[in-house]
Design an enzyme around this catalytic site. Structure first.
Site, PDB file in Angstrom:
ATOM      1  N   ASN A 139     -10.351  -2.707   2.149  1.00  0.00           N
ATOM      2  CA  ASN A 139     -10.025  -2.667   0.721  1.00  0.00           C
ATOM      3  C   ASN A 139     -11.280  -2.337  -0.075  1.00  0.00           C
ATOM      4  O   ASN A 139     -12.371  -2.189   0.495  1.00  0.00           O
ATOM      5  CB  ASN A 139      -9.461  -4.014   0.250  1.00  0.00           C
ATOM      6  CG  ASN A 139      -8.014  -4.229   0.650  1.00  0.00           C
ATOM      7  OD1 ASN A 139      -7.246  -3.283   0.787  1.00  0.00           O
ATOM      8  ND2 ASN A 139      -7.636  -5.485   0.846  1.00  0.00           N
ATOM      9  N   TYR A 167       0.422  -4.452  11.466  1.00  0.00           N
ATOM     10  CA  TYR A 167       0.308  -3.052  11.042  1.00  0.00           C
ATOM     11  C   TYR A 167       1.014  -2.109  12.014  1.00  0.00           C
ATOM     12  O   TYR A 167       1.809  -1.260  11.605  1.00  0.00           O
ATOM     13  CB  TYR A 167      -1.162  -2.666  10.876  1.00  0.00           C
ATOM     14  CG  TYR A 167      -1.700  -2.984   9.505  1.00  0.00           C
ATOM     15  CD1 TYR A 167      -2.121  -1.989   8.638  1.00  0.00           C
ATOM     16  CD2 TYR A 167      -1.765  -4.296   9.059  1.00  0.00           C
ATOM     17  CE1 TYR A 167      -2.595  -2.282   7.373  1.00  0.00           C
ATOM     18  CE2 TYR A 167      -2.235  -4.609   7.799  1.00  0.00           C
ATOM     19  CZ  TYR A 167      -2.650  -3.595   6.959  1.00  0.00           C
ATOM     20  OH  TYR A 167      -3.107  -3.889   5.705  1.00  0.00           O
ATOM     21  N   HIS A 187       0.825  -1.218   0.000  1.00  0.00           N
ATOM     22  CA  HIS A 187       0.000   0.000   0.000  1.00  0.00           C
ATOM     23  C   HIS A 187       0.858   1.267   0.000  1.00  0.00           C
ATOM     24  O   HIS A 187       0.504   2.274   0.617  1.00  0.00           O
ATOM     25  CB  HIS A 187      -0.952   0.013   1.201  1.00  0.00           C
ATOM     26  CG  HIS A 187      -1.972  -1.080   1.185  1.00  0.00           C
ATOM     27  ND1 HIS A 187      -3.159  -0.986   0.486  1.00  0.00           N
ATOM     28  CD2 HIS A 187      -1.978  -2.304   1.764  1.00  0.00           C
ATOM     29  CE1 HIS A 187      -3.855  -2.100   0.644  1.00  0.00           C
ATOM     30  NE2 HIS A 187      -3.155  -2.919   1.401  1.00  0.00           N
TER      31      HIS A 187
END
EC number: 1.11.1.6
Length: 487
Positions: free
Chosen positions: A127, A337, A54
């Site tokens: 997404n 993350y 990303h």
């Protein structure tokens, strides 16, 4: 208005920003030229590690407004009152390419949303597709390696892409999404967003529901064909960024309507397939969409690096009334993350303005201290240990979400099998929902990639997956691949 004075990093005025100091007119430069050395050294350090996935992204601020009562399903404060508005930041992105990649490419799009609620930041990191390629995080590094640039050729290789998919039949559903029309949105404004994973809501009575999020674009779905995308990527690599910024600057604010699907927790164990499998959707006939509110983007960032590149989202950022589910991919992301941000931005990334919670004056209230780029001046009367006798922050004793019942033995386990828990049924259903024109483009896109694969066994394994999804689907892809190879 008087002209502002140019200064060094330490605040001293700069006499000359056009000429470096030297020993005579034509002599060598002087290391004592503080401004030159500082300027070059600072320039060398302008870039930080890009996201491992990303990397290429765009973002905007806005608000979320509750339009329908969902207080019976969650006690999350920002969702508890019809008409309540919460500030948000939304980052869109492509997945596989680098920061300098083009926007108009065939790739899933990230839809990462940060709610600045009165109970802390809530991050919904989704997404533009409701499913994903894999369902266990242990496969994620291998999956991404197969989709990104090959370490030898330096380009994305069809051999790698399709070889991984050949060994991952669970990817067939997402492949059908990706290679279909929605694989290349015309812009970020003209695509839907999904939480993808299953999450948990808990209401004020302690009752829990599993939930899936659907953000439906109010602009309508618009997509690009492969030829249109190739042309646009060459003419304007930042096409999606351009479209988003210009629309907001014109006052044409993009919006999405949020719907959710809700499953009582007790129904999960006996559902006909694993409801925590992110490669599958919940049929709307079983769990219909319920409208929640409206998301609007109405302000562009002032600085893309500070507010988009340094934006940090983590699926583990929950608020009271919302929590995780046993979804394995989600469980892996809960760690990955935040850890990626600690590497990329440093342990104090939550002190950056775009990431800082607005619920607590002065930033997060905890006993974490120091580290690189610490900007929160906690000292003197702010103790760095707990418990203490100095009225420092204390725990509430109330969990954010209800606990989940678990059983069984530790170890590595296959995902639980249910009556219809196979890899292909939903991919076939998606294919059969497409119009004839959509099917033709799907087949052409798949055949274009498969025809470039060098190993016949890899091609055959992929074709077997499409045959298993739908015999017509498999036959058409097989015939299209054969025709391209004969040419």
């Amino acid at each position: 208005m008087s002209q502002r004075v140019l200064t060094t990093e330490s605040g001293a005025p700069v006499a000359d920003n056009q000429n470096s100091a030297s020993a005579g007119i034509g002599g060598p430069l002087l290391i004592q030229d503080q401004h030159l050395i500082e300027k070059l050294a600072r320039f060398n350090r302008e870039r930080i590690p890009e996201r491992v996935v990303h990397a290429r992204g765009s973002g905007a601020y806005g608000h979320f407004e509750v339009t329908d009562d969902v207080s019976g399903f969650t006690h999350a404060d920002f969702l508890n009152t019809v008409g309540k508005r919460t500030e948000v930041f939304l980052r869109f992105s492509t997945v596989a390419d680098s920061l300098g990649g083009a926007d108009a490419v065939r790739d899933p799009r990230g839809f990462a949303l940060k709610f600045y609620t009165e109970e802390g930041n809530y991050d919904l990191v989704g997404n533009n597709t409701p499913v994903f390629f894999i369902k266990d995080p242990i496969k994620f590094p291998d999956f991404i390696h197969s989709q990104k640039r090959d370490p030898f050729t330096g380009r994305q290789e069809p051999d790698n892409v399709f070889d991984f998919w050949a060994h991952s039949p669970e990817a067939t559903h997402q492949i059908t999404w990706l290679m279909g029309d929605r694989g290349i949105p015309a812009s970020y404004r003209h695509m839907d967003g999904f939480g993808s994973h299953t999450y948990q809501w808990t209401n004020a009575r302690g009752e829990s529901f599993f939930v899936k999020y659907h953000f439906k674009t109010d602009q309508g779905i618009r997509c690009l064909t492969a030829d249109e995308a190739a042309k646009l990527a060459g003419e304007d690599p930042t096409s999606h960024q351009t479209d988003l910024v210009q629309a907001i600057e014109r006052g044409v604010y993009p919006s999405w309507t949020l719907h959710v699907q809700l499953m009582p927790v007790a129904e999960a164990a006996n559902y006909r397939f694993n409801p925590f499998d992110v490669t599958k959707v919940w049929p709307h006939a079983d769990y219909p969409l319920k409208r929640v509110g409206r998301l609007v983007l109405d302000r562009n960032p002032d600085n893309v690096f500070a507010e988009v590149e340094q934006a940090a989202f983590s699926p583990n950022n929950f608020v009271p009334g919302i929590g995780p589910s046993p979804d394995k991919m989600l469980q892996g992301r809960l760690f990955a993350y935040a850890d990626a941000h600690r590497y990329r931005l440093g342990v104090n990334h939550t002190q950056l303005a775009v990431n800082a919670p607005k619920a607590v004056p002065g930033g997060a209230a905890n006993y974490g201290r120091d580290g690189l780029m610490a900007a929160n001046p906690q000292g003197r009367y702010a103790k760095n240990y707990e418990p203490n006798s100095y009225d420092g922050p204390a725990e509430t004793g109330t969990p954010l979400a209800a606990p989940l019942a678990v059983s069984g033995h530790t170890g590595t386990h296959e995902a639980p099998l249910h009556t219809k828990d196979d890899h292909f049924v939903q991919a076939g259903a998606l294919y059969r929902l497409m119009s004839e024109d959509e099917k033709q483009r799907l087949v052409a896109n798949l055949a274009g990639g498969l025809s470039q694969v060098s190993r016949n066994d890899v091609v055959e394994k992929n074709l077997a997956h499409f045959h298993a999804a739908d015999p017509e689907y498999g036959k058409r892809v097989e015939e299209a691949v054969r025709a391209l190879r004969e040419d």
